[in-house]
Write an enzyme that holds these catalytic residues in place. Structure first.
Site, PDB file in Angstrom:
ATOM      1  N   GLN A  46       6.708  -2.452  -8.182  1.00 12.77           N
ATOM      2  CA  GLN A  46       5.660  -2.960  -7.299  1.00 12.77           C
ATOM      3  C   GLN A  46       6.019  -2.694  -5.838  1.00 12.77           C
ATOM      4  OE1 GLN A  46       2.604  -4.464  -8.024  1.00 12.77           O
ATOM      5  NE2 GLN A  46       2.356  -4.113  -5.842  1.00 12.77           N
ATOM      6  N   ARG A  90       8.864  -4.851 -19.430  1.00  7.18           N
ATOM      7  CA  ARG A  90       8.422  -6.055 -18.693  1.00  7.18           C
ATOM      8  C   ARG A  90       8.813  -7.249 -19.550  1.00  7.18           C
ATOM      9  NH1 ARG A  90       2.727  -7.390 -15.808  1.00  7.18           N
ATOM     10  NH2 ARG A  90       3.810  -6.093 -14.294  1.00  7.18           N
ATOM     11  N   ASP A 148       1.136 -13.465  -3.073  1.00  5.76           N
ATOM     12  CA  ASP A 148       1.108 -13.306  -4.533  1.00  5.76           C
ATOM     13  C   ASP A 148       0.676 -14.657  -5.107  1.00  5.76           C
ATOM     14  OD1 ASP A 148       1.536 -12.504  -7.171  1.00  5.76           O
ATOM     15  OD2 ASP A 148       3.731 -12.509  -7.046  1.00  5.76           O
TER      16      ASP A 148
HETATM   17  N1   CP Z   1       0.939  -5.844 -10.003  1.00  8.09           N
HETATM   18  C1   CP Z   1       1.154  -5.776 -11.324  1.00  8.09           C
HETATM   19  O1   CP Z   1       2.291  -5.564 -11.800  1.00  8.09           O
HETATM   20  O2   CP Z   1       0.038  -5.925 -12.072  1.00  8.09           O
HETATM   21  P1   CP Z   1       0.003  -6.150 -13.651  1.00  8.09           P
HETATM   22  O3   CP Z   1       0.660  -7.482 -13.923  1.00  8.09           O
HETATM   23  O4   CP Z   1      -1.449  -6.148 -14.007  1.00  8.09           O
HETATM   24  O5   CP Z   1       0.760  -5.039 -14.307  1.00  8.09           O
HETATM   25  N1  NVA Z   2       4.725 -12.904  -9.444  1.00 10.06           N
HETATM   26  C1  NVA Z   2       3.750 -12.432 -10.381  1.00 10.06           C
HETATM   27  C2  NVA Z   2       3.555 -10.948 -10.217  1.00 10.06           C
HETATM   28  C3  NVA Z   2       2.526 -10.347 -11.136  1.00 10.06           C
HETATM   29  C4  NVA Z   2       2.385  -8.863 -10.963  1.00 10.06           C
HETATM   30  C5  NVA Z   2       4.200 -12.775 -11.791  1.00 10.06           C
HETATM   31  O1  NVA Z   2       5.378 -12.613 -12.103  1.00 10.06           O
HETATM   32  O2  NVA Z   2       3.358 -13.218 -12.580  1.00 10.06           O
END
Ligand code: CP
Ligand code: NVA
Length: 308
Positions: free
Chosen positions: A132, A102, A224
């Site tokens: 996701q 990530r 979101d």
């Molecule tokens: N939806 C999602 O990726 O949640 P987190 O940011 O908590 O991992």
């Molecule tokens: N769009 C959001 C998704 C989090 C799971 C972000 O990138 O913060």
């Protein structure tokens, strides 16, 4: 499935996605069946941003397959500063079996995949969140059956989640509509790629500014946060701009009567969604969150067919 990595929601064909959903369903129905199928396997989990669901579902998933997860937070590796992406990849490929990352720039994720000779999974970048949307379309498939011809509407920021919904939806034959304020539309290159695929699957891809028109007749309504991780400084300014895009009972009322409400979470209740909607019978957000576990187990299993 014959892929080395999973970096984009557009990586898998419709048939591969449906096969993955079937495997995830099997894993969900009988947790014991695949227990220890990846005994001794290690998954490195690199996080440059916070996480609840991604971290817990990947870690739990690898344990349920018989392996172990190694969490590496932002201060552990300090990617690109303490050590280059190339050097990290060249170390990890000799130590672990699979990497989940990530990060911010999508290029960090694709570079990692290029340099590491082991499978790499995108656990969210600024551009995409494909794990996701695997869980999202799996949830829709579980509840509503055949996805071809269904309508999913994403209301809010044209962000990473919206991008992955567009790409994967186009593959699956889902008519995807994204409604955003002007200036917050999804990346035109992603929309174009989705439209190209939609031409083959028969899906319709729309980018609108009117949330009411976008939600009319939708089978799934998705939102979101208005400011994603890394955009914290814009949060206040975005609040006023995005208010007309809040998913509330009035907006949900325009969707199909049996429509479901989806959200990747975390949610900012009272901003992009009201309590009435997220806590309603139509909301399946916790089932959706749980499904991250099942689809990612199936994904890890498929990407590591050579293991052992
Ligand atoms: N939806 C999602 O990726 O949640 P987190 O940011 O908590 O991992
Ligand atoms: N769009 C959001 C998704 C989090 C799971 C972000 O990138 O913060």
């Amino acid at each position: 499935m014959s892929h080395d990595d999973f970096l984009s929601a557009g990586d898998l064909s419709r048939d591969e996605l449906v096969d993955l959903f079937r495997l995830a369903r099997e894993m969900k129905d009988d947790r014991k069946k695949y227990m220890d199928s990846r005994k001794g396997m290690t998954l490195a989990m690199l996080f440059e941003k916070p996480s609840l669901r991604t971290r817990v579902t990947f870690h739990t998933g690898i344990i349920q397959l018989g392996g172990a997860g190694i969490f590496l937070g932002p201060s552990d590796i300090n990617l690109g500063k303490r050590e280059s992406v190339f050097d990290v990849a060249k170390n990890l490929e000799r130590m672990v079996d699979i990497i989940m990352i990530r990060t911010f720039a999508h290029s960090i994720c694709t570079d990692m995949a290029e340099y590491a000779g082991i499978p790499v999974i995108n656990g969210l970048t600024d551009l995409e969140h494909p794990c996701q949307t695997l869980a999202d379309y799996f949830t829709m498939w579980e509840i509503q059956g055949e996805l071809d011809g269904r309508r999913l509407t994403f209301v809010g920021d044209g962000n990473n989640v919206a991008h992955s919904l567009l790409l994967m939806g186009a593959r699956l034959g889902v008519n995807v509509t994204v409604a955003t304020p002007e200036g917050y539309e999804p990346d035109p290159a992603i929309v174009e790629a989705a439209r190209k695929d939609a031409g083959k699957s028969g899906a319709e891809i729309r980018v609108l500014h009117d949330p009411q028109e976008a939600v009319d007749g939708a089978h799934a309504v998705y939102t979101d946060v208005w400011a994603s991780m890394g955009q914290e400084e814009e949060a206040e300014e975005r609040k006023a701009r995005f208010l007309p895009y809040q998913v509330n009972e009035a907006l949900m009322g325009r969707a199909a009567p049996d429509a479901i409400f989806l959200h990747c979470l975390p949610a900012h209740r009272g901003e992009e969604v009201t309590d009435e909607v997220i806590d309603s019978e139509q909301s399946v957000v916790f089932q959706e969150a749980e499904n991250r576990l099942h689809v990612q187990k199936a994904l890890i299993y498929e990407l590591t067919q050579d293991y052992g």
